[in-house]
Design a protein around this motif. Structure first.
Motif, PDB file in Angstrom:
ATOM      1  N   PHE A 271      57.661 125.545  46.643  1.00  0.00           N
ATOM      2  CA  PHE A 271      56.831 125.119  47.771  1.00  0.00           C
ATOM      3  C   PHE A 271      57.235 123.718  48.237  1.00  0.00           C
ATOM      4  O   PHE A 271      57.964 123.005  47.550  1.00  0.00           O
ATOM      5  N   ASN A 272      56.729 123.359  49.396  1.00  0.00           N
ATOM      6  CA  ASN A 272      56.861 121.992  49.889  1.00  0.00           C
ATOM      7  C   ASN A 272      55.727 121.186  49.251  1.00  0.00           C
ATOM      8  O   ASN A 272      54.574 121.307  49.648  1.00  0.00           O
ATOM      9  N   ILE A 273      56.052 120.394  48.247  1.00  0.00           N
ATOM     10  CA  ILE A 273      55.036 119.713  47.451  1.00  0.00           C
ATOM     11  C   ILE A 273      54.936 118.227  47.807  1.00  0.00           C
ATOM     12  O   ILE A 273      55.939 117.518  47.861  1.00  0.00           O
ATOM     13  N   LYS A 274      53.713 117.797  48.086  1.00  0.00           N
ATOM     14  CA  LYS A 274      53.400 116.378  48.206  1.00  0.00           C
ATOM     15  C   LYS A 274      52.640 115.986  46.944  1.00  0.00           C
ATOM     16  O   LYS A 274      51.667 116.640  46.564  1.00  0.00           O
ATOM     17  N   LYS A 275      53.070 114.924  46.258  1.00  0.00           N
ATOM     18  CA  LYS A 275      52.513 114.580  44.953  1.00  0.00           C
ATOM     19  C   LYS A 275      51.719 113.274  44.999  1.00  0.00           C
ATOM     20  O   LYS A 275      52.092 112.337  45.691  1.00  0.00           O
ATOM     21  N   TYR A 276      50.633 113.274  44.228  1.00  0.00           N
ATOM     22  CA  TYR A 276      49.844 112.047  44.080  1.00  0.00           C
ATOM     23  C   TYR A 276      49.449 111.903  42.612  1.00  0.00           C
ATOM     24  O   TYR A 276      48.855 112.820  42.034  1.00  0.00           O
ATOM     25  N   PHE A 277      49.785 110.757  42.009  1.00  0.00           N
ATOM     26  CA  PHE A 277      49.446 110.488  40.619  1.00  0.00           C
ATOM     27  C   PHE A 277      48.486 109.297  40.558  1.00  0.00           C
ATOM     28  O   PHE A 277      48.732 108.275  41.199  1.00  0.00           O
ATOM     29  N   PHE A 278      47.421 109.426  39.793  1.00  0.00           N
ATOM     30  CA  PHE A 278      46.534 108.284  39.557  1.00  0.00           C
ATOM     31  C   PHE A 278      46.534 107.960  38.065  1.00  0.00           C
ATOM     32  O   PHE A 278      47.080 108.707  37.253  1.00  0.00           O
ATOM     33  N   ASN A 279      45.941 106.850  37.693  1.00  0.00           N
ATOM     34  CA  ASN A 279      45.958 106.406  36.296  1.00  0.00           C
ATOM     35  C   ASN A 279      45.093 107.302  35.421  1.00  0.00           C
ATOM     36  O   ASN A 279      43.970 107.649  35.780  1.00  0.00           O
ATOM     37  N   ASN A 280      45.636 107.643  34.259  1.00  0.00           N
ATOM     38  CA  ASN A 280      44.955 108.534  33.325  1.00  0.00           C
ATOM     39  C   ASN A 280      43.690 107.899  32.746  1.00  0.00           C
ATOM     40  O   ASN A 280      43.612 106.696  32.573  1.00  0.00           O
ATOM     41  N   GLY A 281      42.708 108.748  32.459  1.00  0.00           N
ATOM     42  CA  GLY A 281      41.559 108.280  31.692  1.00  0.00           C
ATOM     43  C   GLY A 281      40.223 108.384  32.398  1.00  0.00           C
ATOM     44  O   GLY A 281      40.138 108.351  33.636  1.00  0.00           O
ATOM     45  N   GLU A 282      39.164 108.514  31.591  1.00  0.00           N
ATOM     46  CA  GLU A 282      37.790 108.631  32.093  1.00  0.00           C
ATOM     47  C   GLU A 282      37.379 107.426  32.924  1.00  0.00           C
ATOM     48  O   GLU A 282      36.593 107.557  33.873  1.00  0.00           O
ATOM     49  N   LEU A 283      37.922 106.247  32.599  1.00  0.00           N
ATOM     50  CA  LEU A 283      37.551 105.042  33.344  1.00  0.00           C
ATOM     51  C   LEU A 283      37.988 105.123  34.801  1.00  0.00           C
ATOM     52  O   LEU A 283      37.478 104.388  35.660  1.00  0.00           O
ATOM     53  N   ASN A 284      38.949 106.009  35.097  1.00  0.00           N
ATOM     54  CA  ASN A 284      39.433 106.151  36.473  1.00  0.00           C
ATOM     55  C   ASN A 284      38.784 107.315  37.220  1.00  0.00           C
ATOM     56  O   ASN A 284      39.207 107.664  38.320  1.00  0.00           O
ATOM     57  N   LYS A 285      37.746 107.867  36.621  1.00  0.00           N
ATOM     58  CA  LYS A 285      36.996 108.933  37.295  1.00  0.00           C
ATOM     59  C   LYS A 285      35.931 108.259  38.163  1.00  0.00           C
ATOM     60  O   LYS A 285      34.737 108.300  37.884  1.00  0.00           O
ATOM     61  N   ASN A 286      36.401 107.630  39.248  1.00  0.00           N
ATOM     62  CA  ASN A 286      35.513 106.798  40.050  1.00  0.00           C
ATOM     63  C   ASN A 286      35.853 106.882  41.542  1.00  0.00           C
ATOM     64  O   ASN A 286      36.814 107.543  41.948  1.00  0.00           O
ATOM     65  N   MET A 287      35.058 106.202  42.323  1.00  0.00           N
ATOM     66  CA  MET A 287      35.232 106.239  43.783  1.00  0.00           C
ATOM     67  C   MET A 287      36.565 105.635  44.212  1.00  0.00           C
ATOM     68  O   MET A 287      37.159 106.075  45.206  1.00  0.00           O
ATOM     69  N   THR A 288      37.076 104.655  43.492  1.00  0.00           N
ATOM     70  CA  THR A 288      38.367 104.066  43.850  1.00  0.00           C
ATOM     71  C   THR A 288      39.470 105.119  43.812  1.00  0.00           C
ATOM     72  O   THR A 288      40.315 105.188  44.720  1.00  0.00           O
TER      73      THR A 288
END
Length: 360
Positions: free
Chosen positions: A61-78
């Motif tokens: 597929f034509n894939i667009k990727k987005y990675f964010f920082n691992n961890g429960e602390l990053n389960k936030n609005m930011t």
């Protein structure tokens, strides 16, 4: 490949297999065509572990990727805002499809974004941890943590489908794997005594992540969750049984500052709830000893020192499932839970001090 269909107004299917070979065939069945643009969202840890899988996606597929920082602390609005910005910058529209590849944090965040971006777009959930495979990947609950309260902002929103591969479990670190076993024990206590007996008889095979043992556990847990979700999708009644061990567990998860994972915290919360069940519902004290022994053999914690009881009780009193009164899920017997049992702070403190924090 095993299938479990969740029969709701908008049904979806969970596919369970030992590898990912059939994933792309499944996507074709859902009319997701080669060269369609898909938005793959995961965290930096998962992207490193499963780069080969991401490359396979890019071949199909034509894939667009987005990675964010691992961890429960990053389960936030930011993190949510970062994903929104990524989708807008890449011209995602109402026909777009998100793919959540990762554990419970990834699944919850991607599901929430899918529910809210342009008032709802499609997403596929590919859970990679035992915890997400047996629990959070189905049921429709999506959201994020806010102001120190776990999952306080969220919605109910279902994926196109869920694809579970037990092959992911082989890469899990020991603590991550044990994390999922806390939820497995919960399921065995609220609904299926045979699952608890299976776990007791197969401790060694489970610890070694034997494929047949993992398939049995995953199917058993998902079948139990399917039962509750279909009866009570919006979690206003009987589905509350799935919260067994969670009210105290969430407080441990928050106040331990990441020392204890969700599943480890739930395991500790289960011990507190069992002791409270003895005090309030006359549950047999043999069950506590039995469960404590199973938790020890699986490597789950059985002790937690509460350093600040004021902060701890604040977390419990502000758990999203509680209103003006504190309500717990307790056990009358294995497989027979009772929801919305009103308790007071003294009941909780007594249960904690008789179980996980004996002060020794």
């Amino acid at each position: 490949m095993r299938e479990i269909k969740i029969n709701l107004k908008r049904p979806y299917t969970i596919y369970i297999d030992s590898n990912l070979d059939k994933l792309f065939n499944t996507m074709n069945e859902y009319k997701i065509k080669k060269n369609d643009t898909l938005f793959l969202i995961t965290d930096d840890k998962v992207s490193g572990l499963y780069n080969d899988i991401i490359l396979k996606f890019e071949k199909h597929f034509n894939i667009k990727k987005y990675f964010f920082n691992n961890g429960e602390l990053n389960k936030n609005m930011t993190t949510i805002q970062g994903i929104y910005s990524f989708l807008i910058e890449n011209n995602a529209n109402r026909d777009s499809i998100l793919i959540g590849l990762g554990g419970g944090v990834v699944g919850d965040l991607v599901g929430f974004v899918a529910a809210t971006y342009m008032r709802g777009i499609r997403y596929i959930n590919i859970p990679t941890t035992l915890l997400s495979q047996v629990d959070s990947s189905i049921g429709g609950k999506v959201g994020y943590n806010y102001n120190g309260i776990k999952n306080i902002v969220g919605s109910f929103y279902n994926p196109e489908f869920v694809f579970i591969s037990t092959n992911f479990l082989k890469t899990l670190e020991k603590k991550q794997f044990i994390d999922g076993l806390g939820e497995v024990i919960k399921y065995s206590l609220i609904k299926d005594k045979t699952l608890l007996e299976y776990i007791k008889e197969n401790i060694k095979g489970i610890a070694e992540k034997e494929n047949d043992k993992m398939l049995y556990i995953i199917r058993s847990c998902l079948s139990i969750k399917k039962y509750f979700v279909e009866i009570d999708y919006k979690d206003t009644g009987i589905r509350n049984l799935l919260n067994f061990g969670h009210t105290t567990g969430h407080a441990i998860e928050i106040t331990s500052n990441g020392k204890f994972t969700h599943g480890e915290s739930v395991a500790l919360g289960i011990l507190v709830a069992i002791k409270m069940s003895e005090n309030i519902l006359d549950l047999s004290n043999e069950i506590y000893n039995d469960v404590e022994e199973v938790l020890k053999k699986l490597g789950l914690p059985i002790e937690y020192k509460v350093d600040n009881y004021n902060l701890f009780m604040y977390a419990i009193n502000h758990d999203k499932k509680n209103g003006k009164k504190i309500r717990f899920v307790l056990l009358q017997d294995i497989g027979k839970g009772k929801i919305k049992v009103e308790v007071n702070n003294e009941d909780i403190l007594k249960g904690i001090k008789q179980s996980i924090d004996k002060g020794e």
